[in-house]
Design an enzyme around this catalytic site. Sequence first.
Site, PDB file in Angstrom:
ATOM      1  N   GLU A   1      -5.801 -11.044  -0.692  1.00  0.00           N
ATOM      2  CA  GLU A   1      -6.349 -10.833   0.585  1.00  0.00           C
ATOM      3  C   GLU A   1      -8.248 -10.539   0.213  1.00  0.00           C
ATOM      4  OE1 GLU A   1      -5.160  -7.170   2.622  1.00  0.00           O
ATOM      5  OE2 GLU A   1      -3.217  -7.782   1.795  1.00  0.00           O
TER       6      GLU A   1
ATOM      7  N   GLU B   1       0.741  -1.096   0.063  1.00  0.00           N
ATOM      8  CA  GLU B   1       0.060   0.576  -0.195  1.00  0.00           C
ATOM      9  C   GLU B   1       0.811   0.978  -0.003  1.00  0.00           C
ATOM     10  OE1 GLU B   1      -2.613  -0.862   3.338  1.00  0.00           O
ATOM     11  OE2 GLU B   1      -3.895  -2.377   2.200  1.00  0.00           O
TER      12      GLU B   1
END
Length: 381
Positions: free
Chosen positions: A290, A174
Site C-alpha cells: 500500500e 492489521e
Amino acid sequence: MTKRKIKRRTFILGLGGFILASKIKNLYKPSQAANYANRDFAVVGNSPLRDRFATKGLLYGAAVSHRSLSSDLPFANRVAAECAILVPESELKWKALRPTPDRFSFAASDWLVNFARSQGLLMRGHTLVWHEALPKWFATKVDSRNAEQLLQQHIATVVGRYAGKIHSWDVVNEAVHPDDGRTDGLRQWPWLQFLGPDYIETAFRAAHEADPQAMLAYNDHHLEYDTKDQEARRTAVLKLLERLKSRGTPIHALGIQAHLRGDADRFNAKKLKTFMRDVASLGLKIMITEMDVTDQKLPKNIDTRDRIVAGSYEDYLNVALEEPAVIAVLTWGLSDRYTWLESQKPRKDRAPVRPLPLDAKLKRKLAWNAIARAADSALKQ
C-alpha cells in the site's frame, strides 16, 4: 509606554516568534530537502513501471477503485499501461460486500476482476478480516455464538467466488496493536473477543480451502520507522508469523503497507533489512502492498515537496528490493487524481497533495522516476 511594558511586549513577541519557528521546524526537517536537492532522479528509457519490475522478476501495481476506472478512461488506460497487478481499494471489504447479514453484493468487485482479466493484469484481494470497514449490522448481529460460522461462510463465499482469479489475498489485516496491552501484541477487537487469537488461523485455513492456489498474506502497517511503537509492532508481527508457521497455518507472505511520511526522519535501513530478513527466514514472501508518501507537513513549494517524496520512495525501495523475498510493490493509488490522502491527510494550506507516481494530470513525477530507478537498480530475482 513604560520600560516594563516594552520589555513585556518584546518578550511576548519573541515567544510568539519562537512558537511559530517551532511549528515551522516541526513541519519537516530542512536537511531532508538538502539531502534530495542535488539527487539526480534521471531514468534511462521510457518503459513503464510494470516492464521495469518484470525484468527483475518483480510485480508493480496499484490500488484502484471501480468508480475511478469505470468513469475515467484516460486514467484506466494509464493503469493498464503502468501496472501488472491491481488491488481494490474498498470493493472487497465487508462493508462493500455485505449490505445485510444474508446478502452479498458483488457487482463492483466483479467489474474490477473482469477489468483486470481483460487487460491481462493480476488481481489481489483486500481484505477478508479487518477491524474497520465493517457494515453497520455487524455490531448488533455478530456475537460469540455465530462469529465462527459467519467468518467461515464469508471467506468461503468471497474467496470461492474468485478462486483461480486472485493472485493473493490479504487474509487478515492489521491484527497487531501492541498499545492494547496484550502480551501477544494482538488487537483487542470483536473477532478476538468472540473467537480468541485462533481466529487468525481459522481465517487462513478457510481461505486456503476455498482457493488452494492463491497466495495468502498477513498485512500490516507502521513497520518502517525507528521508533519505540514501531519496534514493538515489528516484534509482535514477527511473533505472530512464527506462531502461525509453527502450527502449519497456510500462510505464504507478509504484506508491508509502507504508508510513508515525507516529514519523517526515523527511517532506519538496517532495522528494515533485519526485519525483512527475519520474515524471509520463515519461508515467507514479502509484498509492499500500500505504498505512498504523505506530503501533509512538507513545504508548499512543489519542487521541494516532490523531491522529498521521491527521495522517500527511493530510499525505502532501495532497501526493500535488496531482499530476495520481496516479490511485488504496489502503491496505494497511481495518480494524485485519486488518493485517500486528499481527504484523510489534507494540507493546512489546502494545496493539492502529491503522494503518488503520477500527478493529477496523469503525468509522471519525480516519484515515478524514483520507483523506476529503484526497480532498475534491483537485483534479478
